[in-house]
Design a protein around this motif. Structure first.
Motif, PDB file in Angstrom:
ATOM      1  N   GLY A  67       0.807  -1.208   0.000  1.00 19.45           N
ATOM      2  CA  GLY A  67       0.000   0.000   0.000  1.00 19.45           C
ATOM      3  C   GLY A  67       0.841   1.260   0.000  1.00 19.45           C
ATOM      4  N   PHE A  68       1.921   1.251   0.745  1.00 21.53           N
ATOM      5  CA  PHE A  68       2.780   2.442   0.827  1.00 21.53           C
ATOM      6  C   PHE A  68       3.414   2.756  -0.521  1.00 21.53           C
ATOM      7  CE2 PHE A  68       7.083   4.140   1.227  1.00 21.53           C
ATOM      8  CZ  PHE A  68       6.830   5.325   1.898  1.00 21.53           C
ATOM      9  N   SER A  69       3.852   1.728  -1.251  1.00 24.21           N
ATOM     10  CA  SER A  69       4.564   1.947  -2.505  1.00 24.21           C
ATOM     11  C   SER A  69       3.633   2.271  -3.667  1.00 24.21           C
ATOM     12  CB  SER A  69       5.401   0.712  -2.860  1.00 24.21           C
ATOM     13  OG  SER A  69       4.565  -0.396  -3.148  1.00 24.21           O
ATOM     14  N   GLY A  70       2.333   2.181  -3.449  1.00 17.81           N
ATOM     15  CA  GLY A  70       1.399   2.469  -4.518  1.00 17.81           C
ATOM     16  C   GLY A  70       1.082   1.279  -5.388  1.00 17.81           C
ATOM     17  N   GLY A  71       1.291   0.075  -4.882  1.00 16.31           N
ATOM     18  CA  GLY A  71       0.881  -1.111  -5.612  1.00 16.31           C
ATOM     19  C   GLY A  71       2.011  -1.959  -6.140  1.00 16.31           C
ATOM     20  N   SER A  72       3.128  -2.012  -5.427  1.00 17.67           N
ATOM     21  CA  SER A  72       4.247  -2.853  -5.851  1.00 17.67           C
ATOM     22  C   SER A  72       4.846  -3.563  -4.651  1.00 17.67           C
ATOM     23  CB  SER A  72       5.321  -2.021  -6.549  1.00 17.67           C
ATOM     24  OG  SER A  72       6.421  -2.840  -6.912  1.00 17.67           O
ATOM     25  N   LEU A  73       5.258  -4.809  -4.878  1.00 20.61           N
ATOM     26  CA  LEU A  73       5.965  -5.567  -3.853  1.00 20.61           C
ATOM     27  C   LEU A  73       7.443  -5.690  -4.170  1.00 20.61           C
ATOM     28  CD1 LEU A  73       3.362  -8.422  -3.231  1.00 20.61           C
ATOM     29  CD2 LEU A  73       4.016  -6.637  -1.611  1.00 20.61           C
ATOM     30  N   ARG A  74       7.904  -5.031  -5.227  1.00 22.33           N
ATOM     31  CA  ARG A  74       9.316  -5.061  -5.592  1.00 22.33           C
ATOM     32  C   ARG A  74      10.116  -4.209  -4.617  1.00 22.33           C
ATOM     33  NH1 ARG A  74       9.856  -6.664 -11.134  1.00 22.33           N
ATOM     34  NH2 ARG A  74      12.095  -6.432 -10.811  1.00 22.33           N
ATOM     35  N   LEU A  75      11.250  -4.727  -4.173  1.00 22.91           N
ATOM     36  CA  LEU A  75      12.068  -3.993  -3.204  1.00 22.91           C
ATOM     37  C   LEU A  75      12.536  -2.656  -3.781  1.00 22.91           C
ATOM     38  CD1 LEU A  75      14.265  -6.854  -1.675  1.00 22.91           C
ATOM     39  CD2 LEU A  75      12.062  -5.977  -0.899  1.00 22.91           C
ATOM     40  N   GLY A  76      12.892  -2.666  -5.069  1.00 21.89           N
ATOM     41  CA  GLY A  76      13.338  -1.424  -5.688  1.00 21.89           C
ATOM     42  C   GLY A  76      12.254  -0.368  -5.686  1.00 21.89           C
ATOM     43  N   ALA A  77      11.017  -0.752  -5.996  1.00 21.88           N
ATOM     44  CA  ALA A  77       9.908   0.205  -6.015  1.00 21.88           C
ATOM     45  C   ALA A  77       9.605   0.727  -4.616  1.00 21.88           C
ATOM     46  CB  ALA A  77       8.667  -0.458  -6.617  1.00 21.88           C
ATOM     47  N   ILE A  78       9.669  -0.151  -3.616  1.00 23.83           N
ATOM     48  CA  ILE A  78       9.435   0.284  -2.234  1.00 23.83           C
ATOM     49  C   ILE A  78      10.518   1.262  -1.806  1.00 23.83           C
ATOM     50  CG2 ILE A  78       9.263  -0.484   0.159  1.00 23.83           C
ATOM     51  CD1 ILE A  78       8.197  -3.172  -0.955  1.00 23.83           C
ATOM     52  N   ALA A  79      11.777   0.943  -2.138  1.00 27.99           N
ATOM     53  CA  ALA A  79      12.889   1.840  -1.776  1.00 27.99           C
ATOM     54  C   ALA A  79      12.738   3.185  -2.458  1.00 27.99           C
ATOM     55  CB  ALA A  79      14.215   1.188  -2.151  1.00 27.99           C
ATOM     56  N   ALA A  80      12.287   3.189  -3.723  1.00 24.44           N
ATOM     57  CA  ALA A  80      12.117   4.447  -4.444  1.00 24.44           C
ATOM     58  C   ALA A  80      10.992   5.286  -3.852  1.00 24.44           C
ATOM     59  CB  ALA A  80      11.840   4.174  -5.919  1.00 24.44           C
ATOM     60  N   ALA A  81      10.010   4.624  -3.243  1.00 21.69           N
ATOM     61  CA  ALA A  81       8.870   5.349  -2.679  1.00 21.69           C
ATOM     62  C   ALA A  81       9.190   5.970  -1.321  1.00 21.69           C
ATOM     63  CB  ALA A  81       7.670   4.415  -2.550  1.00 21.69           C
ATOM     64  N   VAL A  82      10.249   5.509  -0.655  1.00 24.99           N
ATOM     65  CA  VAL A  82      10.558   5.999   0.697  1.00 24.99           C
ATOM     66  C   VAL A  82      10.753   7.515   0.711  1.00 24.99           C
ATOM     67  CG1 VAL A  82      12.230   5.935   2.573  1.00 24.99           C
ATOM     68  CG2 VAL A  82      11.459   3.803   1.519  1.00 24.99           C
ATOM     69  N   PRO A  83      11.592   8.097  -0.163  1.00 26.90           N
ATOM     70  CA  PRO A  83      11.740   9.557  -0.118  1.00 26.90           C
ATOM     71  C   PRO A  83      10.648  10.302  -0.874  1.00 26.90           C
ATOM     72  CG  PRO A  83      13.219   8.663  -1.763  1.00 26.90           C
ATOM     73  CD  PRO A  83      12.531   7.489  -1.124  1.00 26.90           C
TER      74      PRO A  83
END
Length: 524
Positions: free
Chosen positions: A217-233
């Motif tokens: 939910g935080f990343s906007g619909g991805s479970l990929r580690l790269g996408a989650i990391a990109a969403a952090v900032p």
């Protein structure tokens, strides 16, 4: 005018299958092992499965080793599979440890009594179990189960998706739940251990899945580690979802590495499981779980260093302290090694938390040295057996007091155990010393000097624990009612190899350290 529907177009995906071959061969070999169990003649099933399993893991080791040069030149991402040097290095280590563990698992004593129940489905103490034992019946499905678990171990640290990581986690864990409950002796304790491991493992999986859902939910619909990391900032106003998700995923991973306070399952499961499975689980699961833990921490959790660095460092310190203090009061050798495993998990967390260029290589070297010594130590434990006054050989003699005089009864076996204990203690000229040195050096470089200081103090205390066993083995009269069994020899081969590697990696560690220091963790 009639309309003619256009034929649907389909573009076949272009997949580079070569990097996937080690995992494919192990999992495919496990499926073939199931077919062998189903269709091979009863008398030959065990032998065929042993030979087949060893060939499969050896082939995976060769193929993974061949991937190193290619992956070092160019790391790639195949779907959700990350083919970088971290993946390849851990697959090499996992396959090597799996090969050694299979040698121990395949061994039987002079009485042809392996470590596993004749038929695990028999109720302990029932007439069915007595009949299976009387007929010398022995199921061998645990060999494909081990292969399935090895396949999951090889895939677990290689994924860039929390969903695929969860699938790999279950492929690794589900066979272990069955294997833990399949001990030949003390069947009730073994089944109790399997139930405990399954229930607590299910809780850890639930934490992992809930954390994955929050990060999705935080990343906007991805479970990929790269996408989650990109969403952090990039994402604001949802910090609580990010923090809760990262913490829950870390809880699921910390359970698998037996870190405090998620370590309570370890002594009971290690004690109740068949001893060869205990060694396999203690070595292999740590490699896979720390592989996934380090990838997740570097990719995602490391971005939240201000929020979590101190918390996880305190957990590492508590893991070291509780593992050390727990080992001090143990009179059972398997429980002692279980608490030792907890303490080593704390040492390994230093390498994960350091976040310096040498973190991955140092952690991989420690995992290699610890895994080798652990498989060797539990192989020794399986050969020290109780003996009745009439000379009948019984189950394992797991009380430390029963190991009195082992140095006189079996000098070679006692010497091997001495080497393993010295390595666990971190004594110079053993692989364990070098492993601790490189991890502690990474910790100091990463600003964790206080945690390294606690770990050094704990290492001194754990040395006293190991030397108590050494004193019992070499400086006491041989205990009565104990013997060292002759076996088919495969466990002896594993003990010889692990002893030699523990010494060689302690005296000549430079080539392996240089090799592993080239590791890079790709963040897609």
């Amino acid at each position: 005018m009639s309309l003619i529907p256009l034929a649907p177009t389909f573009t076949a995906p272009q997949i580079d299958w070569v990097p996937l071959l080690p995992v494919i061969i192990v999992l495919g070999g496990a499926v073939v092992g199931v077919l062998i169990e189903a269709f091979a003649p009863v008398r030959n099933r065990r032998t065929i499965n042993i030979v087949w399993s060893l060939l499969v893991v050896a082939a995976a080791l060769v193929l993974a080793s061949g991937q190193w040069i290619r992956t070092f030149a160019e790391a790639t991402v195949i779907g959700e599979y990350v083919n970088d040097t971290w993946t390849v290095a851990l697959q090499i280590i996992t396959a090597l440890l799996g090969l050694l563990a299979l040698l121990v698992i395949a061994d039987r004593s002079e009485l042809k009594d392996g470590a596993f129940a004749a038929q695990p489905s028999d109720r302990p103490g029932s007439g069915e179990e007595s009949l299976s034992l009387a007929k010398g019946y022995q199921r061998s499905e645990f060999f494909p189960l081990v292969l399935f678990s090895i396949g999951g171990m090889m895939l677990f640290p290689a994924t860039d998706s929390l969903l695929t990581m969860f699938v790999a986690l279950e492929v690794m864990s589900l066979p272990l739940y069955i294997l833990v409950a399949s001990s030949r002796r003390r069947r009730n304790i073994s089944q109790e251990a399997g139930i405990k491991y399954f229930i607590l493992g299910s809780f850890s999986s639930a934490f992992f899945l809930m954390g994955s859902a929050l990060l999705y939910g935080f990343s906007g619909g991805s479970l990929r580690l790269g996408a989650i990391a990109a969403a952090v900032p990039a994402v604001s106003g949802m910090d609580w979802i990010l923090l809760a998700g990262v913490f829950m995923v870390m809880v699921g991973l910390l359970f698998k590495v037996a870190a405090f306070p998620f370590h309570e399952w370890t002594p009971d499961v290690y004690t109740g499981a068949p001893t060869p499975i205990t060694g396999f689980m203690a070595a292999g699961v740590k490699v896979a779980a720390f592989g996934a833990l380090l990838r997740f921490y570097i990719s995602v959790a490391g971005h939240l260093k201000w929020d979590f660095a101190l918390i996880f460092a305190l957990l590492a310190a508590a893991t070291v302290i509780f593992g050390t203090l727990g080992g001090l009061v143990q009179g059972n050798i398997k429980r002692l090694l279980a608490y030792s495993s907890v303490a080593h998990a704390g040492f390994l967390l230093i390498g994960v938390l350091a976040l310096v260029p040498t973190s991955a290589g140092s952690t991989a070297f420690y995992l290699l040295t610890y895994g080798i010594a652990t498989i060797g130590a539990f192989a020794v434990v399986g050969l020290v057996r109780a003996q009745s006054p009439e000379g009948a050989i019984g189950g394992e003699a797991n009380e430390v007091s029963q190991w009195a005089g082992l140095g006189r009864r079996s000098p070679a076996l006692a010497f091997a155990m001495l080497i393993f204990l010295l390595s666990f203690a971190g004594i110079p000229l053993t692989a364990g010393f070098v492993g601790k040195f490189v991890v502690f050096a990474a910790g100091i470089q990463g600003g964790l000097g206080w945690l390294v200081g606690i770990s050094l103090g704990a290492s001194v205390i754990t040395a006293a624990v190991y030397f108590r066993v050494v004193q019992v083995m070499f400086f006491r009269e041989p205990a009565e009612g104990v013997t060292v069994v002759r076996s088919e020899g495969t466990a002896g081969v594993a003990i010889a190899i692990t002893t030699a590697l523990t010494i060689l990696l302690g005296i000549f560690p430079a080539p392996v350290i240089d090799f592993l220091n080239q590791i890079t963790v790709l963040i897609p």
